[in-house]
Design an enzyme around this catalytic site. Structure first.
Site, PDB file in Angstrom:
ATOM      1  N   HIS A 192      -7.717  -5.620   1.195  1.00 35.53           N
ATOM      2  CA  HIS A 192      -6.494  -4.859   1.438  1.00 35.53           C
ATOM      3  C   HIS A 192      -5.776  -5.299   2.720  1.00 35.53           C
ATOM      4  O   HIS A 192      -4.565  -5.483   2.734  1.00 35.53           O
ATOM      5  CB  HIS A 192      -6.829  -3.373   1.514  1.00 35.53           C
ATOM      6  CG  HIS A 192      -5.659  -2.476   1.263  1.00 35.53           C
ATOM      7  ND1 HIS A 192      -5.045  -2.392   0.037  1.00 35.53           N
ATOM      8  CD2 HIS A 192      -4.957  -1.646   2.073  1.00 35.53           C
ATOM      9  CE1 HIS A 192      -4.033  -1.543   0.103  1.00 35.53           C
ATOM     10  NE2 HIS A 192      -3.962  -1.079   1.335  1.00 35.53           N
ATOM     11  N   SER A 197       0.826  -1.209   0.000  1.00 37.44           N
ATOM     12  CA  SER A 197       0.000   0.000   0.000  1.00 37.44           C
ATOM     13  C   SER A 197       0.860   1.259   0.000  1.00 37.44           C
ATOM     14  O   SER A 197       1.591   1.500  -0.958  1.00 37.44           O
ATOM     15  CB  SER A 197      -0.943  -0.057   1.202  1.00 37.44           C
ATOM     16  OG  SER A 197      -1.949   0.899   1.071  1.00 37.44           O
TER      17      SER A 197
END
Ligand SMILES: *[C@@H]1O[C@H](CO)[C@@H](O)[C@H](O)[C@H]1NC(C)=O
Ligand SMILES: *[C@@H]1O[C@H](CO)[C@@H](O)[C@H](O)[C@H]1NC(C)=O
Ligand SMILES: *[C@@H]1O[C@H](CO)[C@@H](O)[C@H](O)[C@H]1NC(C)=O
Length: 422
Positions: free
Chosen positions: A390, A185
């Site tokens: 995620h 990320s």
């Protein structure tokens, strides 16, 4: 009489000095004892060094100083418990995401935490940290508690200063010519920024593996994340006026409250699991309840309010760009009304992108946009599990099955065996 008086005074002074020096350690000890008694899981209270030691993975602490004076603690696992053969070179650097720390790679335990799994595969494993989290809250001259300048940073400074300093440190310390880089990320966006802003640094990395790599966030689906980010943006002028420059630190009210409630197994499995799903998307059975109880001891790990505002801006533009100060200040600073974009074409490193279909933070549409702008993508691997999201990258119990094989496939292509120094 006189000598006895001196003796007592000396004793008192010595006692005060000892207590003052030991104060923090004693406080930490008492705090930990108290929390254990209250039912907090031990792992949630341990730091990187303590956690890895507990599970039989001895590690080292290293101190990196950036060009602009930030002092970062980073870690190295010397040899994975299950690593049998020679250690592989070059070193592998794992970079965490927004509001996280190196400890995110350990929270799901030795069976699933990527720091454990990669060192078990005999990689010389380093886990980095960025300015602003609890391992990056020191500076040569600035005091994070009193100097607001400490908090004037976003991903731009992390990418321009922290990443190069960490990479140079590892290269020098291990006498390597290059490393392999795994960015999760924000840990990937700061890599792209490094390539854009610091010419030549990309060449020090043989392969970049982006896990849910972040760049622009135009289509982020998570409403909760949008709300939190928007709150920071709306409150930015007020927050800075009253002196709040640090966002969501470890030990702050938000982290303390979450950790307090989520220490309980039933609450962790229901309320806290739902909270994580709201930030991202639901993936039933992916994260162990124990992992949720542990991760809240290391998350949120803190960043600057300004970084949260940058993140908020990124949700409302269709490019991956510098901080927006408003047209007038932009004109002065950048020479343009709009902030300039980061140059994704400068990420010339061979790149592997691994992403999930159910990622509500860095959604498939933004991943596609990113890969179409990167000049050297070897593969964009979409995780087969259609519910992969995620937060799974750090916290799922399925990492060993769902993403590790792909990571190892590329690491092994860009590594060789060595035993020098081990
Ligand atoms: C981790 O904990 C150990 C033991 O309490 C301590 O000696 C060490 O300084 C800590 N490391 C960091 C980076 O805080
Ligand atoms: C490089 O490493 C050596 C030994 O490990 C150390 O003495 C030296 O200070 C390091 N240089 C930099 C720039 O970090
Ligand atoms: C972006 O980077 C590439 C590769 O280094 C370079 O050729 C190009 O000129 C850069 N573009 C801009 C706008 O700076």
């Amino acid at each position: 009489m006189f000598s006895k008086g001196i003796f007592v005074v000396t004793l008192f002074i010595l006692y005060k000095i000892t207590l003052n020096n030991a104060n923090k350690e004693i406080q930490k000890y008492i705090d930990r004892k108290f929390k254990l008694h209250q039912g907090y899981p031990l792992d949630s209270l341990l730091n990187f060094t303590e956690l890895t030691a507990k599970y039989g993975y001895p590690s080292e602490e290293h101190t990196v100083v950036t060009e602009d004076g930030y002092i970062l603690t980073i870690f190295r696992i010397i040899r994975g418990k299950k690593c049998q053969g020679p250690i592989r070179s070059p070193p592998v650097l794992l970079m965490h995401g927004l509001l996280m720390s190196s400890d995110a790679w350990l929270d799901s335990g030795p069976e699933s935490g990527l720091a454990y799994l990669l060192s078990d595969a005999c990689y010389d494993l380093w886990a980095g940290n960025t300015r602003g989290n609890y391992y990056g809250k020191r500076h040569r001259t600035l005091n994070p508690e009193t100097d607001i300048d400490f908090w004037q940073f976003t991903v731009n400074e992390i990418g321009s200063f922290d990443m190069p300093a960490v990479i140079d440190y590892i290269l020098n310390y291990t006498s390597s010519e290059n490393i392999n880089y795994i960015g999760y990320s924000q840990g990937a966006s700061t890599y792209f920024i490094m390539c854009s802003e610091r010419k030549g640094y990309c060449d020090k990395v043989q392969v970049l593996i982006g896990l849910g790599p972040d760049s622009r966030n135009t289509y982020t689906k998570s409403i909760f994340s949008r709300l939190v980010a928007k709150a920071y943006q709306d409150l930015y002028p007020t927050l800075t006026e009253v002196g709040f420059y640090e966002a969501l630190p470890l030990g702050g009210i938000v982290q303390q409250t979450i950790a307090f409630f989520c220490r309980d197994f039933v609450i962790a499995d229901t309320f806290c699991r739902a909270l994580l799903s709201m930030f991202d998307s639901p993936h039933p059975g992916s994260a162990e309840t124990q992992t949720i109880r542990v991760l809240v001891g290391h998350f949120p790990a803190g960043t600057s309010v300004k970084n949260m505002v940058w993140y908020s801006q990124s949700l409302n533009v269709d490019d991956f760009q510098h901080f927006d100060y408003g047209t007038r200040a932009n004109m002065e600073l950048y020479g343009s009304l709009k902030p300039p974009a980061f140059n994704l074409s400068a990420t010339t490193t061979p790149t592997v992108v691994i992403s999930g279909k159910n990622d509500f933070l860095v959604v498939p549409a933004d991943q596609e946009w990113l890969t179409s702008h990167l000049p050297n993508v070897l593969e964009h691997y979409i995780v087969e599990d259609s519910l992969w999201n995620h937060l799974d990258i750090a916290y799922s119990k399925l990492t060993g099955k769902d993403i590790l094989p792909k990571i190892l496939e590329y690491l092994s292509k860009y590594s060789y065996e060595t035993d020098v120094g081990f």
